[in-house]
Design an enzyme around this catalytic site. Sequence first.
Site, PDB file in Angstrom:
ATOM      1  N   ASP A 176      42.055  43.319  46.974  1.00  0.00           N
ATOM      2  CA  ASP A 176      41.976  41.887  47.282  1.00  0.00           C
ATOM      3  C   ASP A 176      43.143  41.469  48.170  1.00  0.00           C
ATOM      4  O   ASP A 176      43.755  40.417  47.959  1.00  0.00           O
ATOM      5  CB  ASP A 176      41.950  41.059  45.999  1.00  0.00           C
ATOM      6  CG  ASP A 176      41.529  39.607  46.231  1.00  0.00           C
ATOM      7  OD1 ASP A 176      40.888  39.337  47.275  1.00  0.00           O
ATOM      8  OD2 ASP A 176      41.839  38.752  45.382  1.00  0.00           O
TER       9      ASP A 176
ATOM     10  N   TYR B  76      40.557  30.461  36.462  1.00  0.00           N
ATOM     11  CA  TYR B  76      40.583  30.362  35.007  1.00  0.00           C
ATOM     12  C   TYR B  76      41.895  29.814  34.457  1.00  0.00           C
ATOM     13  O   TYR B  76      42.067  29.759  33.238  1.00  0.00           O
ATOM     14  CB  TYR B  76      40.321  31.739  34.377  1.00  0.00           C
ATOM     15  CG  TYR B  76      39.047  32.375  34.854  1.00  0.00           C
ATOM     16  CD1 TYR B  76      37.842  31.685  34.791  1.00  0.00           C
ATOM     17  CD2 TYR B  76      39.042  33.663  35.374  1.00  0.00           C
ATOM     18  CE1 TYR B  76      36.658  32.269  35.229  1.00  0.00           C
ATOM     19  CE2 TYR B  76      37.863  34.256  35.801  1.00  0.00           C
ATOM     20  CZ  TYR B  76      36.677  33.549  35.730  1.00  0.00           C
ATOM     21  OH  TYR B  76      35.511  34.126  36.156  1.00  0.00           O
TER      22      TYR B  76
ATOM     23  N   GLY C 230      44.177  28.867  39.733  1.00  0.00           N
ATOM     24  CA  GLY C 230      43.181  29.922  39.855  1.00  0.00           C
ATOM     25  C   GLY C 230      41.883  29.486  39.220  1.00  0.00           C
ATOM     26  O   GLY C 230      41.767  28.355  38.729  1.00  0.00           O
TER      27      GLY C 230
END
Length: 328
Positions: free
Chosen positions: A148, A36, A34
């Site tokens: 999302d 982060y 991802g």
Amino acid sequence: MGKGDTSETASATPAYRSVMEEYGYEVGKIIGHGSYGTVYEAYYTKQKVMVAVKIISKKKASEDYLNKFLPREIQVMKVLRHKYLINFYQAIETTSRVYIILELAQGGDVLEWIQRYGACAETLAGKWFSQMALGIAYLHSKGIVHRDLKLENLLLDKRENVKISDFGFAKMVPSSQPVHSSPSYRQMNSLSHLSQTYCGSFAYACPEILLGLPYNPFLSDTWSMGVILYTLVVARLPFDDTNLKKLLRETQKEVTFPANLTISQECKNLILQLLRQSTKRATILDVLRDPWMLKFQPEQPSNEIRLLEAMYQPTSSAKRHQSLEITT
């Protein structure tokens, strides 16, 4: 705050592995990346089960993510338990990382499946779509929006059942603000819950988002479901997202289907109900009652339907015509 995990040398066990071992997790291979952090497969020795561990680096993550979106994601996931959602088990915080322990889906994701095999047979599309719809009905009945939804966030377990994942943009809509619509569930322009900032991928975004308008997140979820269903049966996205202006123009028109594919009219009708302007767009209640959907999910989720019907009750109050703008 948990123990520190900042000391890490080339010869020593990586700090994140040491932290995980303290809590009984044996970290295995990387299964995802991802913005982060990284997602690993892990074995939980105390219960002898495989899990997924999402490890987020505080150094890489933005303050906005660490202070707003990540706490919200954990808060939302803690209250969710459904067979078609990725379940949350535990969160661990140290000085430099946050560890989120999740249910492991071992079958990859639906996007990978489409890229490998092409369009789904309608029976498989119906199975996956109906499972997603039941998961979203559960969320919406609790006043939670995903915001999302996309193919890569539909994971598959070892039996190829859908598991909705990634609640990083999910949001709880305050229960003190009931959702109002007409008795037909279609006049959703008067709905009381509008989000102002867009979350998610443009390819799955409804026209009101692309126009930069406040949008109803319940209806943005169902638009995304329409994009997903179209892609399941066609093996490509319904709209060209390489250019934002072109994407906006295309979303204003009725979607078309390739002539060389055999897609039932019932399936097309549902897609058209989902990929339309917000005042006429199908809600999750409409999806649950759709003839094509009922072929694959004849048993209705009675508890969710009862809660959703209560949410969508009409009101004679003038509040029906007001919009409450909520922050992201």
